[in-house]
Design an enzyme around this catalytic site. Structure first.
Site, PDB file in Angstrom:
ATOM      1  CG  LEU A 270      26.875  44.773 -15.132  1.00  0.00           C
ATOM      2  CD1 LEU A 270      27.092  45.446 -14.082  1.00  0.00           C
ATOM      3  CD2 LEU A 270      26.882  43.436 -14.622  1.00  0.00           C
TER       4      LEU A 270
ATOM      5  CB  SER B 100      27.705  52.561 -15.482  1.00  0.00           C
ATOM      6  OG  SER B 100      28.953  51.737 -14.540  1.00  0.00           O
TER       7      SER B 100
ATOM      8  CB  SER C 114      34.227  44.838 -17.565  1.00  0.00           C
ATOM      9  OG  SER C 114      34.221  43.876 -16.620  1.00  0.00           O
ATOM     10  CG  HIS C 115      30.867  48.250 -13.705  1.00  0.00           C
ATOM     11  ND1 HIS C 115      29.974  47.423 -14.450  1.00  0.00           N
ATOM     12  CD2 HIS C 115      30.241  49.234 -13.320  1.00  0.00           C
ATOM     13  CE1 HIS C 115      29.170  48.708 -14.965  1.00  0.00           C
ATOM     14  NE2 HIS C 115      29.240  49.643 -13.323  1.00  0.00           N
ATOM     15  CB  SER C 116      36.140  43.873 -12.960  1.00  0.00           C
ATOM     16  OG  SER C 116      36.953  43.375 -12.157  1.00  0.00           O
TER      17      SER C 116
END
Length: 124
Positions: free
Chosen positions: A68, A70, A8-10
């Site tokens: 999602l 990258s 995840s980006h987070s």
């Protein structure tokens, strides 16, 4: 047992999703969170994903579930046919389904299929 990597980006989202999936599937499931950047920011880190893959690899394959953008591109760089696969699935539902299938001894193909089935889950 098949390992599962949540990208995840987070960092928080990845870690909490891993905790939820582990809580439902059971402690023995090898699931790792690879969220955010190395300095704790939002984004995706190739190195963190690579480390996560190594940490859950028990020899039966690894399924990567990206959120999602990258994270998908990073996962594709690490994909290895028949050994490390990417699932195009809803992040939370796919993670839970994959971990449950892995915990009961599913093969990499079966864990991927279980995660993909999460696309059809209805809430109402």
């Amino acid at each position: 047992m098949v390992g599962v990597v949540l990208v995840s980006h987070s960092a928080g989202l990845a870690a909490e999703t891993a905790a939820l999936a582990r809580g439902i599937a059971g402690e023995p499931v090898p699931v790792a969170a690879a969220g955010g950047t190395a300095d704790g920011g939002l984004g995706t880190s190739f190195d963190l994903v690579e480390q996560a893959i190594r940490s859950v690899d028990r020899g039966d394959g690894v399924l990567i579930i990206p959120d999602l953008g990258s994270s998908v591109l990073t996962a594709r760089l690490l994909e290895e046919a028949g050994r490390v696969m990417i699932a195009d699935v809803p992040f939370v539902e796919g993670a839970v389904a994959a971990c449950v299938a892995a915990c009961v001894g599913g093969s990499l193909a079966e864990v991927l299929a279980a995660a993909e089935e999460a696309r059809t889950y209805r809430k109402l």
